[in-house]
Design a protein around this motif. Structure first.
Motif, PDB file in Angstrom:
ATOM      1  N   LEU A 289       0.817  -1.212   0.000  1.00 61.02           N
ATOM      2  CA  LEU A 289       0.000   0.000   0.000  1.00 61.02           C
ATOM      3  C   LEU A 289       0.851   1.263   0.000  1.00 61.02           C
ATOM      4  O   LEU A 289       0.466   2.276  -0.601  1.00 61.02           O
ATOM      5  CB  LEU A 289      -0.942  -0.006   1.206  1.00 61.02           C
ATOM      6  CG  LEU A 289      -2.135  -0.944   1.109  1.00 61.02           C
ATOM      7  CD1 LEU A 289      -2.895  -0.995   2.432  1.00 61.02           C
ATOM      8  CD2 LEU A 289      -3.079  -0.523  -0.023  1.00 61.02           C
ATOM      9  N   LYS A 290       1.997   1.224   0.649  1.00 62.44           N
ATOM     10  CA  LYS A 290       2.908   2.368   0.610  1.00 62.44           C
ATOM     11  C   LYS A 290       3.341   2.638  -0.829  1.00 62.44           C
ATOM     12  O   LYS A 290       3.332   3.778  -1.296  1.00 62.44           O
ATOM     13  CB  LYS A 290       4.139   2.099   1.486  1.00 62.44           C
ATOM     14  CG  LYS A 290       3.871   2.142   2.972  1.00 62.44           C
ATOM     15  CD  LYS A 290       5.136   1.816   3.763  1.00 62.44           C
ATOM     16  CE  LYS A 290       4.858   1.789   5.255  1.00 62.44           C
ATOM     17  NZ  LYS A 290       6.072   1.450   6.047  1.00 62.44           N
ATOM     18  N   SER A 293       0.273   3.758  -3.049  1.00 61.17           N
ATOM     19  CA  SER A 293      -0.161   5.118  -2.714  1.00 61.17           C
ATOM     20  C   SER A 293       0.751   6.134  -3.373  1.00 61.17           C
ATOM     21  O   SER A 293       0.303   7.177  -3.862  1.00 61.17           O
ATOM     22  CB  SER A 293      -0.159   5.326  -1.192  1.00 61.17           C
ATOM     23  OG  SER A 293      -1.097   4.493  -0.563  1.00 61.17           O
ATOM     24  N   ASP A 294       2.034   5.831  -3.384  1.00 59.57           N
ATOM     25  CA  ASP A 294       3.001   6.732  -4.014  1.00 59.57           C
ATOM     26  C   ASP A 294       2.832   6.740  -5.528  1.00 59.57           C
ATOM     27  O   ASP A 294       2.805   7.802  -6.167  1.00 59.57           O
ATOM     28  CB  ASP A 294       4.428   6.309  -3.638  1.00 59.57           C
ATOM     29  CG  ASP A 294       5.480   7.247  -4.201  1.00 59.57           C
ATOM     30  OD1 ASP A 294       5.425   8.452  -3.897  1.00 59.57           O
ATOM     31  OD2 ASP A 294       6.354   6.772  -4.957  1.00 59.57           O
ATOM     32  N   GLU A 295       2.681   5.553  -6.115  1.00 61.27           N
ATOM     33  CA  GLU A 295       2.525   5.452  -7.572  1.00 61.27           C
ATOM     34  C   GLU A 295       1.238   6.130  -8.050  1.00 61.27           C
ATOM     35  O   GLU A 295       1.217   6.749  -9.116  1.00 61.27           O
ATOM     36  CB  GLU A 295       2.501   3.982  -7.992  1.00 61.27           C
ATOM     37  CG  GLU A 295       3.820   3.250  -7.805  1.00 61.27           C
ATOM     38  CD  GLU A 295       3.699   1.763  -8.108  1.00 61.27           C
ATOM     39  OE1 GLU A 295       4.716   1.060  -8.038  1.00 61.27           O
ATOM     40  OE2 GLU A 295       2.576   1.303  -8.423  1.00 61.27           O
ATOM     41  N   ALA A 296       0.176   6.002  -7.251  1.00 60.38           N
ATOM     42  CA  ALA A 296      -1.129   6.535  -7.662  1.00 60.38           C
ATOM     43  C   ALA A 296      -1.254   8.030  -7.411  1.00 60.38           C
ATOM     44  O   ALA A 296      -2.236   8.651  -7.830  1.00 60.38           O
ATOM     45  CB  ALA A 296      -2.241   5.804  -6.913  1.00 60.38           C
ATOM     46  N   ASP A 297      -0.258   8.598  -6.727  1.00 61.45           N
ATOM     47  CA  ASP A 297      -0.304  10.023  -6.393  1.00 61.45           C
ATOM     48  C   ASP A 297      -1.639  10.346  -5.717  1.00 61.45           C
ATOM     49  O   ASP A 297      -2.371  11.254  -6.125  1.00 61.45           O
ATOM     50  CB  ASP A 297      -0.108  10.878  -7.644  1.00 61.45           C
ATOM     51  CG  ASP A 297       0.212  12.338  -7.301  1.00 61.45           C
ATOM     52  OD1 ASP A 297       0.647  12.588  -6.164  1.00 61.45           O
ATOM     53  OD2 ASP A 297       0.008  13.212  -8.156  1.00 61.45           O
ATOM     54  N   GLU A 303       3.511  14.061   3.149  1.00 55.60           N
ATOM     55  CA  GLU A 303       4.743  13.394   2.731  1.00 55.60           C
ATOM     56  C   GLU A 303       5.005  12.193   3.639  1.00 55.60           C
ATOM     57  O   GLU A 303       4.865  12.278   4.866  1.00 55.60           O
ATOM     58  CB  GLU A 303       5.920  14.364   2.813  1.00 55.60           C
ATOM     59  CG  GLU A 303       7.209  13.804   2.253  1.00 55.60           C
ATOM     60  CD  GLU A 303       8.341  14.828   2.259  1.00 55.60           C
ATOM     61  OE1 GLU A 303       9.455  14.466   1.873  1.00 55.60           O
ATOM     62  OE2 GLU A 303       8.094  15.985   2.662  1.00 55.60           O
ATOM     63  N   ASP A 304       5.341  11.080   3.061  1.00 55.39           N
ATOM     64  CA  ASP A 304       5.606   9.820   3.753  1.00 55.39           C
ATOM     65  C   ASP A 304       4.340   9.166   4.324  1.00 55.39           C
ATOM     66  O   ASP A 304       4.423   8.127   4.984  1.00 55.39           O
ATOM     67  CB  ASP A 304       6.625  10.000   4.891  1.00 55.39           C
ATOM     68  CG  ASP A 304       7.987  10.427   4.382  1.00 55.39           C
ATOM     69  OD1 ASP A 304       8.333  10.035   3.251  1.00 55.39           O
ATOM     70  OD2 ASP A 304       8.696  11.162   5.099  1.00 55.39           O
TER      71      ASP A 304
END
Length: 364
Positions: A289-290, A293-297, A303-304
């Motif tokens: 999920l981390k 979540s980053d890939e999907a923006d 942040e983080d």
């Protein structure tokens, strides 16, 4: 050994006996929860603590500290659950005072309770998947799976599996530990295909109550699961729905099945031989999920920060509470006590009350 109101037993009643007597006086989910939590507490106590008389305020202070250490967001139990566990033990000791097995309850001493985590956090401050966040990650995993299928066909397993997992989390309100493996609890070894009724939209999980519980499986989650089932070519009923492709875990499964370590890809080997792979764990899902979540923006994340497992559950409840009311949220989240649902979404009630009060005073 005494069991009347003439004073505490001089010998001290064994903890297991006291637990069994207490649980026998209760019924339903509460009794099941008591048996589980009190059993875990007895397992936790030091070897020298065998009877009720052995339980001192310092014993309970250490237990409160232990619960506080466990109450970390998405990496253990919630702060409210920590206090609930403590209160279950305190209830046992209170009952022991009432029947004459103890002179006083050591759990209620101020110095014993002091380390317990506080639960003053506003319900609206806890993470939940907001509608725009849910859409963002669903659209991402869907596009990711479609692209992988176009490119790799049946080789797109991970992307199709990840889409199905995210959809189950996003739309059912299940707890992460109910569908994923949890190394701390042997019985929590991941959702199995035999737990799914895709035709009727029913999902059966090993619930927090320690019982098998049925919950709704919306169509938004059914179709991704059908695609995963097709890709796995009708997996055995006992297979996990969300298998792990972690090589060390796969090699361990191969070894446990009595096979020699294969030279090639361990995932291909378990598919070929029918060896049951392990399920993704809760920690593995958090890592996934981390990354997603980053890939999907995903909008609205600091942040983080990332979309959490329990945030998905809260998001389902939030949506249902706002649009279908408290009863619908309670049924879907399977809260035994309606008060739990009410407290979880108290910020919604406060917001609605503010709107009503604004209208009342607008005329002044």
């Amino acid at each position: 050994m005494q069991n009347n109101n003439s004073g505490p037993s001089t010998e001290g009643k064994p903890l297991e006996t006291a637990k069994d007597e207490f649980v026998d006086e209760r019924d339903g989910n509460y009794a099941s929860n008591l048996e589980y939590v009190l059993g875990k507490w007895i397992d936790w106590t030091p070897d020298r603590v065998e009877t009720l008389d052995d339980v001192k305020p310092i014993t309970m202070r250490h237990y409160a500290t232990y619960l506080k250490r466990r109450s970390k967001p998405d990496d253990g139990i919630s702060e409210s659950t920590a206090r609930t566990y403590y209160n279950y033990v305190s209830a046992l000791l209170t009952r022991s005072v009432e029947v004459g097995d103890l002179a006083e309850n050591p759990a209620e001493k101020r110095e014993a309770k002091k380390p317990l985590p506080t639960t003053t956090t506003n319900s609206g401050d806890q993470q939940f998947w907001k509608p725009e966040q849910r859409r963002a990650i669903i659209e991402h995993v869907d596009e990711r799976a479609r692209t992988a299928i176009d490119a790799d066909g049946t080789g797109a397993f991970e992307e199709v599996r990840d889409r199905a997992l995210v959809c189950v989390l996003a739309y059912t309100g299940v707890r992460g530990a109910e569908v994923l493996a949890d190394s701390r609890v042997k019985r929590r070894n991941g959702l199995r295909w035999s737990d799914l009724d895709l035709e009727n939209g029913i999902l059966t999980v090993f619930g927090k109550s320690q019982n098998r519980e049925e919950t709704a499986l919306p169509e938004q989650a059914v179709e991704p699961l059908r695609r995963l089932e097709t890709l796995l070519d009708s997996p055995a009923d006992g297979w996990p729905v969300f298998p792990s492709r972690h090589p060390p875990s796969l090699y361990a499964a191969i070894d446990d099945a009595g096979h020699d370590k294969p030279d090639g890809d361990p995932w291909g080997y378990v598919l070929e031989t029918g060896i049951e792979p392990p399920s993704i764990s809760t920690s593995g899902a958090r890592t996934l999920l981390k990354r997603l979540s980053d890939e999907a923006d995903v909008p609205g994340l600091d942040e983080d920060e990332y979309l959490t497992l329990h945030g998905a559950r809260r998001g389902v409840g939030e949506k249902l509470y706002r649009e279908r009311g408290a009863a619908a949220a309670q049924r879907t989240l399977r809260h035994a006590d309606p008060q739990t649902t009410s407290e979880m979404y108290s910020h919604i009630e406060a917001s609605k009350l503010a709107e009503d009060n604004t209208e009342v005073f607008d005329g002044e």
